[in-house]
Design a protein around this motif. Structure first.
Motif, PDB file in Angstrom:
ATOM      1  N   LEU A   1      45.346  46.246  39.558  1.00 43.39           N
ATOM      2  CA  LEU A   1      46.055  46.434  40.821  1.00 43.39           C
ATOM      3  C   LEU A   1      46.293  45.132  41.544  1.00 43.39           C
ATOM      4  O   LEU A   1      47.340  44.929  42.176  1.00 43.39           O
ATOM      5  CB  LEU A   1      45.277  47.416  41.714  1.00 43.39           C
ATOM      6  CG  LEU A   1      45.188  48.828  41.131  1.00 43.39           C
ATOM      7  CD1 LEU A   1      44.375  49.709  42.067  1.00 43.39           C
ATOM      8  CD2 LEU A   1      46.574  49.431  40.928  1.00 43.39           C
ATOM      9  N   SER A   2      45.354  44.213  41.470  1.00 38.15           N
ATOM     10  CA  SER A   2      45.554  42.937  42.146  1.00 38.15           C
ATOM     11  C   SER A   2      46.639  42.123  41.469  1.00 38.15           C
ATOM     12  O   SER A   2      47.223  41.236  42.079  1.00 38.15           O
ATOM     13  CB  SER A   2      44.250  42.128  42.167  1.00 38.15           C
ATOM     14  OG  SER A   2      43.885  41.768  40.854  1.00 38.15           O
ATOM     15  N   GLY A   3      46.930  42.435  40.201  1.00 36.43           N
ATOM     16  CA  GLY A   3      47.948  41.680  39.502  1.00 36.43           C
ATOM     17  C   GLY A   3      49.329  42.275  39.609  1.00 36.43           C
ATOM     18  O   GLY A   3      50.305  41.687  39.174  1.00 36.43           O
TER      19      GLY A   3
ATOM     20  N   ARG B   1      40.719  36.382  26.478  1.00 35.41           N
ATOM     21  CA  ARG B   1      41.220  36.576  27.826  1.00 35.41           C
ATOM     22  C   ARG B   1      40.161  37.122  28.747  1.00 35.41           C
ATOM     23  O   ARG B   1      39.266  37.826  28.358  1.00 35.41           O
ATOM     24  CB  ARG B   1      42.398  37.550  27.837  1.00 35.41           C
ATOM     25  CG  ARG B   1      43.597  37.056  27.082  1.00 35.41           C
ATOM     26  CD  ARG B   1      43.628  37.645  25.723  1.00 35.41           C
ATOM     27  NE  ARG B   1      44.861  37.253  25.061  1.00 35.41           N
ATOM     28  CZ  ARG B   1      45.157  37.573  23.819  1.00 35.41           C
ATOM     29  NH1 ARG B   1      44.309  38.264  23.102  1.00 35.41           N
ATOM     30  NH2 ARG B   1      46.270  37.193  23.276  1.00 35.41           N
ATOM     31  N   HIS B   2      40.299  36.796  29.979  1.00 32.56           N
ATOM     32  CA  HIS B   2      39.423  37.345  30.982  1.00 32.56           C
ATOM     33  C   HIS B   2      40.083  38.579  31.592  1.00 32.56           C
ATOM     34  O   HIS B   2      41.253  38.563  31.957  1.00 32.56           O
ATOM     35  CB  HIS B   2      39.144  36.318  32.072  1.00 32.56           C
ATOM     36  CG  HIS B   2      38.520  35.055  31.559  1.00 32.56           C
ATOM     37  ND1 HIS B   2      37.253  35.009  31.045  1.00 32.56           N
ATOM     38  CD2 HIS B   2      39.006  33.809  31.458  1.00 32.56           C
ATOM     39  CE1 HIS B   2      36.971  33.776  30.652  1.00 32.56           C
ATOM     40  NE2 HIS B   2      38.030  33.029  30.893  1.00 32.56           N
TER      41      HIS B   2
ATOM     42  N   VAL C   1      50.196  43.132  30.194  1.00 32.53           N
ATOM     43  CA  VAL C   1      49.851  42.154  29.162  1.00 32.53           C
ATOM     44  C   VAL C   1      48.357  41.883  29.199  1.00 32.53           C
ATOM     45  O   VAL C   1      47.661  42.260  30.145  1.00 32.53           O
ATOM     46  CB  VAL C   1      50.632  40.832  29.354  1.00 32.53           C
ATOM     47  CG1 VAL C   1      52.123  41.075  29.304  1.00 32.53           C
ATOM     48  CG2 VAL C   1      50.248  40.145  30.658  1.00 32.53           C
ATOM     49  N   VAL C   2      47.851  41.219  28.163  1.00 30.77           N
ATOM     50  CA  VAL C   2      46.434  40.874  28.126  1.00 30.77           C
ATOM     51  C   VAL C   2      46.220  39.417  28.513  1.00 30.77           C
ATOM     52  O   VAL C   2      45.088  38.966  28.613  1.00 30.77           O
ATOM     53  CB  VAL C   2      45.830  41.126  26.732  1.00 30.77           C
ATOM     54  CG1 VAL C   2      45.795  42.610  26.432  1.00 30.77           C
ATOM     55  CG2 VAL C   2      46.616  40.388  25.666  1.00 30.77           C
ATOM     56  N   TRP C   3      47.289  38.692  28.712  1.00 35.36           N
ATOM     57  CA  TRP C   3      47.180  37.277  28.975  1.00 35.36           C
ATOM     58  C   TRP C   3      46.867  36.994  30.431  1.00 35.36           C
ATOM     59  O   TRP C   3      47.124  37.791  31.330  1.00 35.36           O
ATOM     60  CB  TRP C   3      48.492  36.567  28.621  1.00 35.36           C
ATOM     61  CG  TRP C   3      48.989  36.838  27.251  1.00 35.36           C
ATOM     62  CD1 TRP C   3      48.260  36.832  26.097  1.00 35.36           C
ATOM     63  CD2 TRP C   3      50.328  37.199  26.889  1.00 35.36           C
ATOM     64  NE1 TRP C   3      49.077  37.141  25.037  1.00 35.36           N
ATOM     65  CE2 TRP C   3      50.342  37.366  25.488  1.00 35.36           C
ATOM     66  CE3 TRP C   3      51.513  37.361  27.605  1.00 35.36           C
ATOM     67  CZ2 TRP C   3      51.490  37.717  24.789  1.00 35.36           C
ATOM     68  CZ3 TRP C   3      52.655  37.704  26.922  1.00 35.36           C
ATOM     69  CH2 TRP C   3      52.648  37.884  25.536  1.00 35.36           C
ATOM     70  N   SER C   4      46.364  35.804  30.656  1.00 36.01           N
ATOM     71  CA  SER C   4      46.214  35.256  32.003  1.00 36.01           C
ATOM     72  C   SER C   4      46.473  33.751  31.875  1.00 36.01           C
ATOM     73  O   SER C   4      46.710  33.236  30.786  1.00 36.01           O
ATOM     74  CB  SER C   4      44.814  35.535  32.565  1.00 36.01           C
ATOM     75  OG  SER C   4      43.820  34.954  31.731  1.00 36.01           O
ATOM     76  N   GLY C   5      46.453  33.081  32.997  1.00 36.40           N
ATOM     77  CA  GLY C   5      46.554  31.626  32.993  1.00 36.40           C
ATOM     78  C   GLY C   5      47.822  31.113  32.344  1.00 36.40           C
ATOM     79  O   GLY C   5      48.931  31.578  32.611  1.00 36.40           O
ATOM     80  N   TRP C   6      47.640  30.148  31.430  1.00 41.92           N
ATOM     81  CA  TRP C   6      48.761  29.432  30.831  1.00 41.92           C
ATOM     82  C   TRP C   6      49.686  30.369  30.063  1.00 41.92           C
ATOM     83  O   TRP C   6      50.906  30.271  30.150  1.00 41.92           O
ATOM     84  CB  TRP C   6      48.197  28.358  29.908  1.00 41.92           C
ATOM     85  CG  TRP C   6      49.211  27.391  29.371  1.00 41.92           C
ATOM     86  CD1 TRP C   6      49.674  26.266  29.987  1.00 41.92           C
ATOM     87  CD2 TRP C   6      49.888  27.464  28.111  1.00 41.92           C
ATOM     88  NE1 TRP C   6      50.599  25.619  29.187  1.00 41.92           N
ATOM     89  CE2 TRP C   6      50.746  26.341  28.026  1.00 41.92           C
ATOM     90  CE3 TRP C   6      49.857  28.363  27.053  1.00 41.92           C
ATOM     91  CZ2 TRP C   6      51.559  26.088  26.930  1.00 41.92           C
ATOM     92  CZ3 TRP C   6      50.676  28.114  25.947  1.00 41.92           C
ATOM     93  CH2 TRP C   6      51.507  26.992  25.901  1.00 41.92           C
TER      94      TRP C   6
ATOM     95  N   TYR D   1      51.937  42.421  34.884  1.00 37.67           N
ATOM     96  CA  TYR D   1      50.573  42.346  35.386  1.00 37.67           C
ATOM     97  C   TYR D   1      49.598  42.209  34.232  1.00 37.67           C
ATOM     98  O   TYR D   1      49.797  42.753  33.150  1.00 37.67           O
ATOM     99  CB  TYR D   1      50.206  43.532  36.280  1.00 37.67           C
ATOM    100  CG  TYR D   1      50.451  44.900  35.723  1.00 37.67           C
ATOM    101  CD1 TYR D   1      51.714  45.482  35.779  1.00 37.67           C
ATOM    102  CD2 TYR D   1      49.405  45.631  35.179  1.00 37.67           C
ATOM    103  CE1 TYR D   1      51.933  46.756  35.306  1.00 37.67           C
ATOM    104  CE2 TYR D   1      49.616  46.907  34.711  1.00 37.67           C
ATOM    105  CZ  TYR D   1      50.889  47.469  34.767  1.00 37.67           C
ATOM    106  OH  TYR D   1      51.106  48.731  34.283  1.00 37.67           O
ATOM    107  N   SER D   2      48.560  41.421  34.494  1.00 39.63           N
ATOM    108  CA  SER D   2      47.551  41.170  33.471  1.00 39.63           C
ATOM    109  C   SER D   2      46.490  42.253  33.527  1.00 39.63           C
ATOM    110  O   SER D   2      45.776  42.396  34.520  1.00 39.63           O
ATOM    111  CB  SER D   2      46.917  39.785  33.683  1.00 39.63           C
ATOM    112  OG  SER D   2      45.934  39.550  32.697  1.00 39.63           O
TER     113      SER D   2
END
Length: 410
Positions: A10-12, A4-5, A31-36, A53-54
């Motif tokens: 805060l932006s999430g 993950r990136h 969570v640690v996820w992003s994207g899909w 939020y990621s």
């Protein structure tokens, strides 16, 4: 393991926020996820009063340190069991009832009373090799046969490279190392995450040498070693199943949705278990996973949410994600896995070992450019780019590991 990136917390915070019922604020879920993956998780949570939020690599800081109340999660999904066992984090978590198999529960115990402070939500099978069936007539029976197959394919006149390796992603290289070492010496593998783990053991050197010998094969990967160093996980899948630049790749079950979406029309996709040494029992499966935890500050709401997400009633709401691929669960009420990975869930309960790099602490831990990731990337560069002899490269890697071991906490 971390694919993950890291994103700004805060932006999430605005993502997927819903208004709570009865004036109660929505539960904050880090969570640690992003994207899909994040998109799929949000679909599971539709109509729930939550804010997701990621946090990416910041998840450890959110759980272990006092941060702004707006960024403090009520519930978090974590990729590393070592984070749960951290004494500071452990003290902030709710004990949780778990129906996970004993091996998995043990990974999430912490504190003097050894209580279970998390429940596994999403599991990964990391001992797979995916291939195009027309390029591999028969799966190799063991490691030596696989290396020989790679040599033959690489040396064939007008042949294509046998493997695509996403060396730009350090976790891919650690998965290679873990599978090879687990096949050679499962006993040593099972101790290396501990403070007293013996990283100078001969089986560690043997695993590094075997990797170096394979990675050093000329024409092993499309574009050579330098190209592999900028090849990321998804690109390596496309190399094999979209563009036909290579025959095989070692990749977890969550490669399947990418294969299925982007493979060329009519292109088959088969798999075999990561092979172990000749004449020995089949290696255990390397597994990874994401566990859900609830902070004590969330009160009973956090505990109820974990039960909602992982209990017997969760099977139906998780079925859509399971059917899409990239999601395996220990929850036997989850059904609908795609046919190519349907049998893998059954392999996650027995004869498994957890991802070693996700359990490391001190100097050997870390993400991009750090710890064991860095050691294996340097090993890859030494043999696949600079053509260094395998034995010399393995010795350099052993010295680098020894230096990092000294930074482990006592």
């Amino acid at each position: 393991m971390d694919r993950r990136h890291a994103l700004s917390v805060l932006s999430g915070l605005a993502a997927a926020g819903l208004t709570g019922c009865g004036g109660a604020p929505p539960l904050r879920i880090a969570v640690v996820w992003s994207g899909w993956e994040l998109s799929r998780f949000n679909r599971v949570l539709e109509n729930q009063a939550v804010t997701v939020y990621s946090a990416g690599d910041n998840i450890a800081a959110l759980l272990g340190k006092s941060v702004a109340s707006a960024a403090t999660p009520d519930v978090a999904i974590v990729p590393r069991p070592g984070l749960v066992s951290d004494p500071v984090v452990c003290a902030r978590l709710h004990p949780l009832p778990s129906g996970d198999p004993p091996f998995w529960q043990e990974l999430l115990r912490c504190g003097e009373d050894g209580r279970t402070n998390g429940v596994w939500f999403k599991i990964a099978h990391k001992s797979l090799v995916w291939y195009r069936p027309e390029a591999v007539p028969a799966p190799p029976a063991d490691w030596d046969a696989w290396v020989e197959l790679c040599r033959e394919r690489a040396a064939a006149k007008n042949g294509r490279p046998p493997l695509s390796i996403a060396a730009a992603d350090g976790w891919v290289l650690t998965d290679w190392f873990e599978n090879v070492l687990l096949g050679i010496d499962p006993v040593t593998y099972g101790t290396l995450h501990r403070t007293a783990g013996d990283w100078s053991h001969g089986s560690v050197r043997e695993a590094l040498t075997r990797l170096a010998e394979l990675w050093r094969i000329e024409n092993l990967v499309p574009g050579g070693g330098r190209q592999a160093l900028v090849t990321q996980f998804h690109d390596s899948i496309l190399d094999v199943f979209r563009y036909g630049r290579a025959d095989m790749l070692a990749a977890p079950d969550f490669a399947w949705p990418v294969i299925d979406r982007y493979r060329s029309p009519g292109q088959g996709a088969w798999r075999f278990r990561f092979p172990g040494p000749a004449g020995r029992p089949a290696p255990r499966v390397v597994v990874g996973g994401d566990a859900v935890v609830a902070l004590k500050s969330s009160g009973e709401r956090g505990r109820r949410f974990v039960e909602w997400l992982t209990g017997e009633e969760a099977g139906e709401r998780l079925g859509a994600w399971a059917a899409a691929g990239g999601f395996l669960s220990l929850n036997k009420n989850v059904h609908g896995y795609p046919a190519p990975i349907r049998d893998l869930a059954a392999e996650l309960e027995e004869s498994v070992e957890f991802d070693l790099s996700d359990r490391l602490t001190g100097g050997l831990a870390g993400g991009d450019g750090q710890g064991l990731w860095r050691v294996l990337t340097d090993l890859f560069i030494a043999v696949a780019v600079n053509g260094q002899p395998s034995g010399d490269a393995a010795e350099s890697a052993m010295r680098a590991i020894a230096s990092l071991v000294e930074k482990r906490p006592s």
